[in-house]
Design a protein around this motif. Structure first.
Motif, PDB file in Angstrom:
ATOM      1  N   ARG A 240      26.011  91.641  20.733  1.00  0.00           N
ATOM      2  CA  ARG A 240      24.685  92.082  20.320  1.00  0.00           C
ATOM      3  C   ARG A 240      24.117  91.160  19.256  1.00  0.00           C
ATOM      4  O   ARG A 240      24.855  90.647  18.410  1.00  0.00           O
ATOM      5  N   LYS A 241      22.799  90.963  19.287  1.00  0.00           N
ATOM      6  CA  LYS A 241      22.157  90.107  18.297  1.00  0.00           C
ATOM      7  C   LYS A 241      22.230  90.717  16.898  1.00  0.00           C
ATOM      8  O   LYS A 241      22.303  90.005  15.894  1.00  0.00           O
ATOM      9  N   LEU A 242      22.186  92.055  16.837  1.00  0.00           N
ATOM     10  CA  LEU A 242      22.236  92.749  15.545  1.00  0.00           C
ATOM     11  C   LEU A 242      23.355  93.789  15.593  1.00  0.00           C
ATOM     12  O   LEU A 242      23.094  94.988  15.818  1.00  0.00           O
ATOM     13  N   PRO A 243      24.603  93.359  15.377  1.00  0.00           N
ATOM     14  CA  PRO A 243      25.725  94.310  15.463  1.00  0.00           C
ATOM     15  C   PRO A 243      25.662  95.430  14.428  1.00  0.00           C
ATOM     16  O   PRO A 243      26.145  96.533  14.687  1.00  0.00           O
ATOM     17  N   LEU A 244      25.050  95.158  13.275  1.00  0.00           N
ATOM     18  CA  LEU A 244      24.947  96.221  12.268  1.00  0.00           C
ATOM     19  C   LEU A 244      24.094  97.377  12.787  1.00  0.00           C
ATOM     20  O   LEU A 244      24.455  98.549  12.627  1.00  0.00           O
ATOM     21  N   GLY A 245      22.960  97.038  13.425  1.00  0.00           N
ATOM     22  CA  GLY A 245      22.114  98.088  13.989  1.00  0.00           C
ATOM     23  C   GLY A 245      22.831  98.859  15.076  1.00  0.00           C
ATOM     24  O   GLY A 245      22.725 100.089  15.159  1.00  0.00           O
ATOM     25  N   THR A 246      23.572  98.135  15.916  1.00  0.00           N
ATOM     26  CA  THR A 246      24.341  98.795  16.974  1.00  0.00           C
ATOM     27  C   THR A 246      25.394  99.731  16.384  1.00  0.00           C
ATOM     28  O   THR A 246      25.583 100.859  16.864  1.00  0.00           O
ATOM     29  N   ALA A 247      26.059  99.274  15.334  1.00  0.00           N
ATOM     30  CA  ALA A 247      27.098 100.097  14.700  1.00  0.00           C
ATOM     31  C   ALA A 247      26.495 101.356  14.083  1.00  0.00           C
ATOM     32  O   ALA A 247      27.053 102.453  14.203  1.00  0.00           O
ATOM     33  N   PHE A 248      25.349 101.221  13.433  1.00  0.00           N
ATOM     34  CA  PHE A 248      24.724 102.386  12.811  1.00  0.00           C
ATOM     35  C   PHE A 248      24.210 103.369  13.865  1.00  0.00           C
ATOM     36  O   PHE A 248      24.227 104.586  13.640  1.00  0.00           O
ATOM     37  N   ARG A 249      23.755 102.844  14.996  1.00  0.00           N
ATOM     38  CA  ARG A 249      23.251 103.747  16.036  1.00  0.00           C
ATOM     39  C   ARG A 249      24.369 104.491  16.751  1.00  0.00           C
ATOM     40  O   ARG A 249      24.249 105.685  17.039  1.00  0.00           O
ATOM     41  N   HIS A 250      25.451 103.779  17.052  1.00  0.00           N
ATOM     42  CA  HIS A 250      26.466 104.350  17.929  1.00  0.00           C
ATOM     43  C   HIS A 250      27.801 104.648  17.251  1.00  0.00           C
ATOM     44  O   HIS A 250      28.629 105.356  17.833  1.00  0.00           O
ATOM     45  N   ASN A 251      28.039 104.102  16.058  1.00  0.00           N
ATOM     46  CA  ASN A 251      29.352 104.264  15.424  1.00  0.00           C
ATOM     47  C   ASN A 251      29.248 104.691  13.966  1.00  0.00           C
ATOM     48  O   ASN A 251      30.146 104.416  13.172  1.00  0.00           O
ATOM     49  N   TRP A 252      28.149 105.368  13.622  1.00  0.00           N
ATOM     50  CA  TRP A 252      27.959 105.792  12.228  1.00  0.00           C
ATOM     51  C   TRP A 252      29.040 106.789  11.796  1.00  0.00           C
ATOM     52  O   TRP A 252      29.500 106.762  10.651  1.00  0.00           O
TER      53      TRP A 252
END
Length: 501
Positions: A240-252
């Motif tokens: 993903r281009k923005l892994p932080l955003g992905t982590a916050f959306r799906h792995n918070w």
């Protein structure tokens, strides 16, 4: 490639990488040497924060205020660590682990080396403390990306069923770094011709020496290649281009659980190193403490107010620095042994089960501070109790710290594993390590030298970790090749596409 295709057929598709390209020795050495250097640098600062920096960079005239100021700068690095976790995690999840590990090590090494060249308050006033703060923030920024990268190199290259064991090798850098850093400080302290020489030049040597270790670490890490786990994720288009955003959306949820799973470990870690060094080497009576403080003030050219010092005085155990550090090093040997032992146990019975039992033991250990740390009539008996305390504390530290190299990365899929584990690990550093030295000193002073409130604080943090472990699930058998393109993420992406039509 099918069974009928020849491996040498030029028309056959290139086979996917199915095994780590790194040898076992290279993986272990690369994950171990980097964290050893990083923890060496951090311990060098931690030791100087107790022995040197209150005198040379924070000469407030008040022993407690100077120590708290020094610890505040020490804790400031923890605030920079989540920023480093985000930055290094982003590049680690988008461009691979190797380059990120090299960059974090280089940043840490330069900052540490420059600390050894800093002018003091006597030379440039409070600007010296500002420079120290800037370099300390750089140390924290670098360490924010170091740990997760090292843990991922170890666990993503681990054989089946041995992830926790391989994950203990980057963890082993903590006790080894402690022994080297404090061993260097101890040798310099013993060989120094005078206290004045130590305050002027001797304390700088450990920081300058780190340059040699960094060169060795860079040489080892530059020989690494990417793990097949990350390569497979890239081939599947999961990056993903923005892994932080992905982590916050799906792995918070996993980030929150990981933060609190690590909390008790961090608090125990800094109490056993920083607080015990302060408590153990602080004078047991006012007369001795006042004479030492006056001599230190004269050596640094600062005024000394005996009345103000007496009003703020609270006792410690009165051990000499060489004696107490030797006792700590003995304890850290158990830290290292139980770090290694925890890996096979966690692979056998599960990370969660082991950590639940160890965290319960940490909670009980926090209730024993007065039993072990109060001065006794016989100094030899005091020494024996304190040594037992250090052995028990560091033993528990190894048992809880070892499995963290596996359990935190296992909470996340490959495409956000660096970012997610780094954020959890380093946010926990703020809640635990950044404030632990400050809270411990404040509680110690408020209790007129009694250590029991510090132990209660440790037990309370242990309760929070125990709750997080009870809520979490076992990660022993998770699919480590999960690239992060599961049903939950696919559904979210589909919803986004539909909304854009």
């Amino acid at each position: 490639m099918t069974a009928t295709e020849s491996p040498t057929d030029p028309t056959a598709p290139a086979p996917a990488s199915t095994a780590p390209a790194n040898s076992r020795g290279r993986v272990i050495l690369a994950s171990l040497v980097g964290t050893t250097i990083e923890f060496y640098d951090f311990y060098a600062y931690a030791t100087a924060a107790v022995l040197v920096f209150p005198i040379l960079f924070f000469p407030t005239g008040n022993d407690t205020t100077a120590l708290l100021s020094s610890f505040a700068v020490f804790g400031a690095a923890m605030v920079a660590r989540p920023i480093g976790a985000i930055v290094f995690g982003h590049f680690g999840d988008t461009h691979g682990r190797k380059a990120t590990l090299v960059a974090s090590l280089l940043t840490m090494g330069i900052a540490t080396f420059l600390i050894g060249l800093l002018p003091t308050h006597e030379q440039i006033g409070w600007f010296a403390a500002l420079l120290l703060l800037v370099l300390r923030l750089a140390q924290g920024f670098a360490l924010g990306g170091e740990w997760s990268g090292a843990a991922l190199v170890a666990t993503e290259n681990a054989p089946t069923g041995k992830r926790a064991w391989y994950g203990t090798f980057p963890q082993l850098g903590a006790p080894i770094g402690f022994i080297i850093a404090n061993g260097v400080f101890l040798a310099i302290n013993l060989l120094a011709p005078s206290r004045e020489w130590f305050l002027e030049w001797g304390w700088r040597v450990p920081f300058l020496f780190s340059a040699v270790m960094v060169v060795i670490g860079l040489w080892v890490r530059l020989k690494l290649v990417e793990s097949s786990t990350f390569t497979k994720a890239a081939e599947r288009g999961a990056i993903r281009k923005l892994p932080l955003g992905t982590a916050f959306r799906h792995n918070w949820r996993e980030m929150i659980l990981g933060t609190f799973i690590m909390l008790a470990t961090y608090v125990l870690f800094y109490l056993m190193t920083n607080f015990t060094l302060s408590y153990g080497t602080k004078a047991a009576d006012l007369e001795t403490a006042s004479a030492a403080a006056q001599a230190a003030a004269e050596a640094s050219g600062q005024p000394f107010d005996p009345d103000a010092f007496a009003a703020a005085f609270y006792p410690g155990l009165g051990f000499t620095y060489p004696d107490f550090v030797t006792m700590q090093i003995i304890g850290v040997v158990f830290f290292g042994l139980f770090t290694l032992l925890s890996g096979p146990i966690a692979d056998a019975i599960g990370r969660r089960r082991l950590l639940i039992w160890v965290t319960a033991a940490i909670i009980v250990f926090g209730l024993t501070f007065n039993l072990f740390l109060l001065p006794q009539l016989d100094p030899k008996f005091t020494g024996a109790l304190v040594q037992a305390f250090l052995v028990f504390g560091f033993l528990l530290m190894g048992a809880t710290f070892g499995p963290m190299g596996a359990i935190l990365p296992e909470l996340f899929p490959t495409n956000v594993r660096y970012t997610g584990s780094a954020v959890a690990y380093n946010v926990s550093s703020i809640l635990g390590a950044a404030v632990a030295p400050l809270i411990a000193v404040a509680l110690w002073a408020a209790a007129d030298g009694q250590p029991w409130p510090v132990g209660i604080y440790l037990s309370a943090m242990g309760v929070l970790t125990l709750v997080a472990l009870l809520i979490s699930k076992e990660t022993k058998d998770v699919d480590y090749d999960d690239a992060g393109v599961g049903a939950r993420e696919q559904l979210a992406e589909a919803e986004t596409e539909v909304a854009s039509l």
